[in-house]
Design an enzyme around this catalytic site. Structure first.
Site, short mmCIF file in Angstrom:
data_model
loop_
_atom_site.label_atom_id
_atom_site.label_comp_id
_atom_site.label_asym_id
_atom_site.label_seq_id
_atom_site.Cartn_x
_atom_site.Cartn_y
_atom_site.Cartn_z
N TYR A 144 -7.40 -39.71 6.53
CA TYR A 144 -8.24 -40.91 6.35
C TYR A 144 -8.06 -41.39 4.92
O TYR A 144 -8.12 -40.59 3.98
CB TYR A 144 -9.70 -40.57 6.62
N ASP A 239 -2.75 -39.24 -1.43
CA ASP A 239 -4.16 -39.61 -1.46
C ASP A 239 -4.94 -38.36 -1.90
O ASP A 239 -5.19 -37.47 -1.11
CB ASP A 239 -4.63 -40.09 -0.09
N LYS A 267 -13.91 -39.94 -5.93
CA LYS A 267 -14.94 -38.89 -5.90
C LYS A 267 -15.15 -38.26 -7.29
O LYS A 267 -15.82 -38.85 -8.14
CB LYS A 267 -14.59 -37.88 -4.82
P1 KE4 Z 1 -14.32 -44.32 -0.09
O1 KE4 Z 1 -13.91 -45.74 0.20
O2 KE4 Z 1 -15.26 -43.75 1.00
O3 KE4 Z 1 -14.82 -44.10 -1.49
O4 KE4 Z 1 -12.98 -43.40 -0.03
C1 KE4 Z 1 -12.18 -43.43 1.12
C2 KE4 Z 1 -11.38 -42.15 1.20
C3 KE4 Z 1 -10.04 -42.20 0.87
N1 KE4 Z 1 -9.27 -41.09 0.92
C4 KE4 Z 1 -9.78 -39.89 1.29
C5 KE4 Z 1 -8.88 -38.69 1.34
C6 KE4 Z 1 -11.16 -39.78 1.62
O5 KE4 Z 1 -11.66 -38.58 2.01
C7 KE4 Z 1 -11.98 -40.93 1.59
C8 KE4 Z 1 -13.45 -40.90 1.96
N2 KE4 Z 1 -13.95 -39.64 2.43
C9 KE4 Z 1 -15.06 -39.72 3.34
C10 KE4 Z 1 -15.46 -38.30 3.77
N3 KE4 Z 1 -14.40 -37.46 4.14
C11 KE4 Z 1 -16.22 -40.45 2.76
C12 KE4 Z 1 -17.53 -40.25 3.50
C13 KE4 Z 1 -17.94 -41.48 4.24
O6 KE4 Z 1 -17.07 -42.18 4.82
O7 KE4 Z 1 -19.17 -41.76 4.23
#
Ligand code: KE4
Length: 424
Positions: A144, A239, A267
């Site tokens: 993701y 990523d 993060k």
């Molecule tokens: P954000 O747009 O949520 O800040 O980041 C997207 C993203 C991109 N790449 C990786 C590897 C990620 O894990 C994420 C976002 N992670 C999720 C949980 N695994 C965020 C939690 C959520 O969607 O509320």
């Protein structure tokens, strides 16, 4: 008069779609009637709006490597806020944070700060496409990268076929240039590169998968991606939104010794505030406006509060003792869980301070294998642990995020509660 949990949930759903600002927070996958509403955090713990205190193994999905309300981070944000919350202009803080990221992460010569992982991934893909003048990208099932159109794509029928939108609202044209292949499957990737190589802009990968639960790269997987990109002229994009500064100060690229062309961070680098980043070699990054022609922008990019928080955290991560402590605690948690789950159809995966307990006999090397996990059993474990004051990810397909704030006693208590659930 305080709202009851049901009244609060009703009110939330009346003004926010699904009652939450991000789907996983609804906690539907683990069978809760209404999700937890958090009021405050303290180290490894948080306290809900109903005054219940939980040991938190999610840590806001990864940003909190030092735990909730870390005093140094809070002080840095308070001091920054007193000077103004945003200027929409350059500040020394964002230069200092950029320099710190460049110093830490092997692939970075220059970096652009943005406000979310989605924005960083979307921008990195645009840069890769602009720099190579190619359109196609390869991503992996179960990875993701946020919710940009080109990345909300599921595997087309069969291997190495063009993607299909995985959400309404994603136009087929946006998905058509995204090829989805199985994680850890070098043959499938090589086939895709052979088929689309000339038009391939990038291979985008979570170097340690964290969004299907933690799935480590098989030996040689990342190396093979590096070689395929070098041979085809596509850019290798890591990523590292989760793995960055978590599995090593230099992320998975340092831990596994494979250097991508572009890196996405998030993060931890924001210290818990809205900040993410993407970067790579100067000859690539200098193609971004205003130095180059590839457009990317953001009102709150490099925001002073977020850069103050991020700097406080990443500067402290220069201390190798932090990673030694995370490794010691990660190993303690893993050893305890291995003992507690021996004899059960359970697989454990861990890379440094990220891990997953799968209700799955294994192997768990890709989405197809992970997807056979017993999510009902996982939900039952979630509810059991919640009743013991322990909060784990409200989905089988997420990661347990260890922080320095988790104590040995916290780890041992969690292991005991898992053993109790398994009824040994
Ligand atoms: P954000 O747009 O949520 O800040 O980041 C997207 C993203 C991109 N790449 C990786 C590897 C990620 O894990 C994420 C976002 N992670 C999720 C949980 N695994 C965020 C939690 C959520 O969607 O509320």
């Amino acid at each position: 008069m305080a709202l009851t949990p049901r009244e609060r949930w009703k009110q939330a759903q009346s003004v926010i779609p699904g009652g939450v600002n991000s789907p996983v927070r609804a906690m539907r996958a683990v069978g809760l009637d209404e999700p937890l509403f958090i009021d405050s955090g303290q180290g490894a713990y948080f306290t809900t709006a109903d005054g219940e205190r939980y040991l938190d193994w999610v840590q806001s999905w990864g940003p909190l490597i030092f735990g909730h309300a870390d005093p140094e981070v809070v002080a840095a944000v308070q001091a920054a806020a007193a000077k103004g919350t945003t200027f929409g202009a350059a500040t020394q803080l964002e230069v200092d944070l950029a320099a710190e990221l460049v110093d830490a992460v092997p692939s970075l010569e220059k970096v652009r700060l943005v406000s979310s992982g989605t924005e960083a991934a979307m921008s990195a893909v645009r840069l890769a496409r602009g720099a190579t003048r190619r359109d196609r990208i390869i991503k992996f099932a179960g990875n993701y990268h946020g919710h940009a159109d080109a990345l909300l794509v599921s595997a087309g029928s069969g291997l190495a076929t063009l993607g299909i939108p995985s959400s309404p609202g994603v136009p087929s044209g946006a998905a058509a240039d995204t090829i989805v292949v199985p994680y850890n499957d070098i043959t499938a990737v090589a086939e895709a590169v052979a088929r689309y190589g000339e038009g391939l802009a990038a291979i985008l990968v979570e170097p340690v998968a964290g969004n299907m639960g933690v799935v480590p790269p098989e030996p040689g997987f990342l190396d093979a991606l590096r070689k395929l990109c070098t041979a085809s002229g596509a850019l290798l994009v890591f990523d590292e939104v989760i793995t960055g500064f978590r599995v090593a100060r230099g992320g998975a690229q340092e831990r596994f010794g494979v250097t991508p062309d572009l890196t996405i961070l998030g993060k931890i680098v924001g210290g818990g505030l809205p900040l993410a980043a993407f970067g790579g070699r100067a000859e690539l990054m200098d193609q971004l406006a205003p130095a180059g022609a590839i457009y990317q922008a953001g009102t709150l990019s490099g925001n002073p509060l977020a850069t103050a928080a991020g700097l406080t955290v990443v500067r402290r991560l220069r201390d190798p003792g932090v990673y030694a402590e995370l490794e010691r605690k990660g190993a303690r948690l893993e050893a305890g869980l291995r003992e507690a789950t021996a004899g059960h159809e359970i697989s454990l995966t861990r890379v440094g301070a990220m891990s997953t307990l799968f209700f799955n006999p294994g192997p768990v090397r890709n989405w197809t294998e992970v997807a056979t996990s017993d999510t009902e059993r996982y939900a039952a474990l979630f509810r059991h642990l919640l009743s013991r004051g322990i909060y784990i990810a409200p989905s089988q397909f997420e990661a347990t995020m260890l922080s320095t704030a988790h104590s040995d006693a916290d780890i041992d208590r969690t292991v005991e509660a898992v053993a109790e659930f398994l009824g040994d």
